[in-house]
Scaffold this motif. Structure first.
Motif, PDB file in Angstrom:
ATOM      1  N   ALA A  32     -47.783-137.619   3.123  1.00 24.18           N
ATOM      2  CA  ALA A  32     -47.271-137.004   4.343  1.00 24.18           C
ATOM      3  C   ALA A  32     -45.832-137.425   4.619  1.00 24.18           C
ATOM      4  CB  ALA A  32     -48.158-137.376   5.537  1.00 24.18           C
ATOM      5  N   GLY A  33     -45.226-138.165   3.698  1.00 23.89           N
ATOM      6  CA  GLY A  33     -43.868-138.651   3.880  1.00 23.89           C
ATOM      7  C   GLY A  33     -42.851-137.547   4.090  1.00 23.89           C
ATOM      8  N   GLY A  34     -43.107-136.379   3.560  1.00 19.86           N
ATOM      9  CA  GLY A  34     -42.202-135.250   3.743  1.00 19.86           C
ATOM     10  C   GLY A  34     -42.404-134.544   5.072  1.00 19.86           C
ATOM     11  N   GLY A  35     -43.364-134.993   5.851  1.00 22.15           N
ATOM     12  CA  GLY A  35     -43.641-134.359   7.141  1.00 22.15           C
ATOM     13  C   GLY A  35     -43.953-135.365   8.231  1.00 22.15           C
ATOM     14  N   PRO A  36     -43.049-136.314   8.492  1.00 18.65           N
ATOM     15  CA  PRO A  36     -43.356-137.335   9.495  1.00 18.65           C
ATOM     16  C   PRO A  36     -43.525-136.771  10.905  1.00 18.65           C
ATOM     17  CG  PRO A  36     -41.061-137.507   8.810  1.00 18.65           C
ATOM     18  CD  PRO A  36     -41.724-136.509   7.898  1.00 18.65           C
ATOM     19  N   VAL A  37     -42.792-135.731  11.265  1.00 14.76           N
ATOM     20  CA  VAL A  37     -42.952-135.134  12.594  1.00 14.76           C
ATOM     21  C   VAL A  37     -44.309-134.443  12.678  1.00 14.76           C
ATOM     22  CG1 VAL A  37     -42.073-133.390  14.204  1.00 14.76           C
ATOM     23  CG2 VAL A  37     -40.476-134.919  13.019  1.00 14.76           C
ATOM     24  N   SER A  38     -44.678-133.725  11.638  1.00 16.65           N
ATOM     25  CA  SER A  38     -45.987-133.066  11.623  1.00 16.65           C
ATOM     26  C   SER A  38     -47.118-134.086  11.718  1.00 16.65           C
ATOM     27  CB  SER A  38     -46.146-132.221  10.354  1.00 16.65           C
ATOM     28  OG  SER A  38     -45.243-131.144  10.379  1.00 16.65           O
ATOM     29  N   HIS A  39     -46.981-135.203  11.021  1.00 11.53           N
ATOM     30  CA  HIS A  39     -48.004-136.242  11.082  1.00 11.53           C
ATOM     31  C   HIS A  39     -48.061-136.846  12.480  1.00 11.53           C
ATOM     32  CE1 HIS A  39     -50.192-139.979  10.027  1.00 11.53           C
ATOM     33  NE2 HIS A  39     -50.800-139.162   9.186  1.00 11.53           N
ATOM     34  N   ALA A  40     -46.912-137.051  13.092  1.00 12.16           N
ATOM     35  CA  ALA A  40     -46.872-137.593  14.451  1.00 12.16           C
ATOM     36  C   ALA A  40     -47.522-136.625  15.444  1.00 12.16           C
ATOM     37  CB  ALA A  40     -45.430-137.895  14.863  1.00 12.16           C
ATOM     38  N   ILE A  41     -47.269-135.328  15.269  1.00  8.78           N
ATOM     39  CA  ILE A  41     -47.895-134.326  16.143  1.00  8.78           C
ATOM     40  C   ILE A  41     -49.404-134.371  15.986  1.00  8.78           C
ATOM     41  CG2 ILE A  41     -48.216-131.835  16.522  1.00  8.78           C
ATOM     42  CD1 ILE A  41     -45.203-131.536  15.777  1.00  8.78           C
TER      43      ILE A  41
END
Length: 183
Positions: A32-41
């Motif tokens: 998920a490193g390429g999507g830290p904002v998505s993971h935070a959401i």
């Protein structure tokens, strides 16, 4: 929100700055490193729903049911299909939600006098006492979610969330349109 789980012998990969010095409650997987904002959401939505569930359970509701009730209190009786559209739900989920609310005594279902295929959902008198509790719980959720933020920070967070939502709505619309042209 800060670091992914390190692999053996490797340093953790930074995925974003720490917020108020607190570590994320769930480590960000390397994938998920390429999507830290998505993971935070994802994490934020999961925690918000969990807390909402805990608070709503005390008054006999499950997450999502309070949103149906809010619309009914504000708009009055609605066709079930209109509730599906208002809440961006699906028919099966709405049917289950309405059935549970009816069993709890908070809504009443009746056939539409003008459309034999439609069902009208209306809040009951008993649900009016619930309204104050739902409003209190939503205020509590807001206070917990935005604790420590100034008024300006709250406004900026809301603008950012609205922009993210707009981006996702546009992407979903574009994706749906692309699917239509492929057929």
């Amino acid at each position: 929100m800060t670091h992914s789980t390190p692999e053996a012998g490797k340093e953790p990969a930074a995925t974003g700055p720490a917020v108020t010095g607190q570590e994320a409650t769930v480590p960000v997987p390397t994938a998920a490193g390429g999507g830290p904002v998505s993971h935070a959401i994802f994490r934020l939505a999961r925690l918000h729903r969990m807390l909402a569930g805990q608070l709503l359970r005390r008054i006999g509701l499950h997450p999502g049911q309070e949103l149906v009730m809010m619309h009914l209190w504000e708009l009055g009786p609605q066709r079930q299909t209109d509730l599906v559209r208002l809440l961006d739900s699906d028919a099966a989920t709405m049917t289950r939600t309405v059935r549970r609310l009816e069993q709890a005594g908070f809504v009443r279902r009746s056939p539409s006098p003008t459309d034999k295929r439609a069902t009208i959902i209306e809040p009951t008198v008993a649900s009016q006492a619930l309204r104050r509790e739902v409003e209190r719980i939503w205020s509590q959720l807001e206070d917990v979610s935005t604790a420590g933020l100034s008024g300006d920070e709250r406004a900026a967070a809301l603008r950012t969330l609205e922009r993210l939502e707009g981006n996702l709505v546009q992407a979903a619309t574009d994706s749906a349109g692309a699917g239509e042209t492929e057929r």
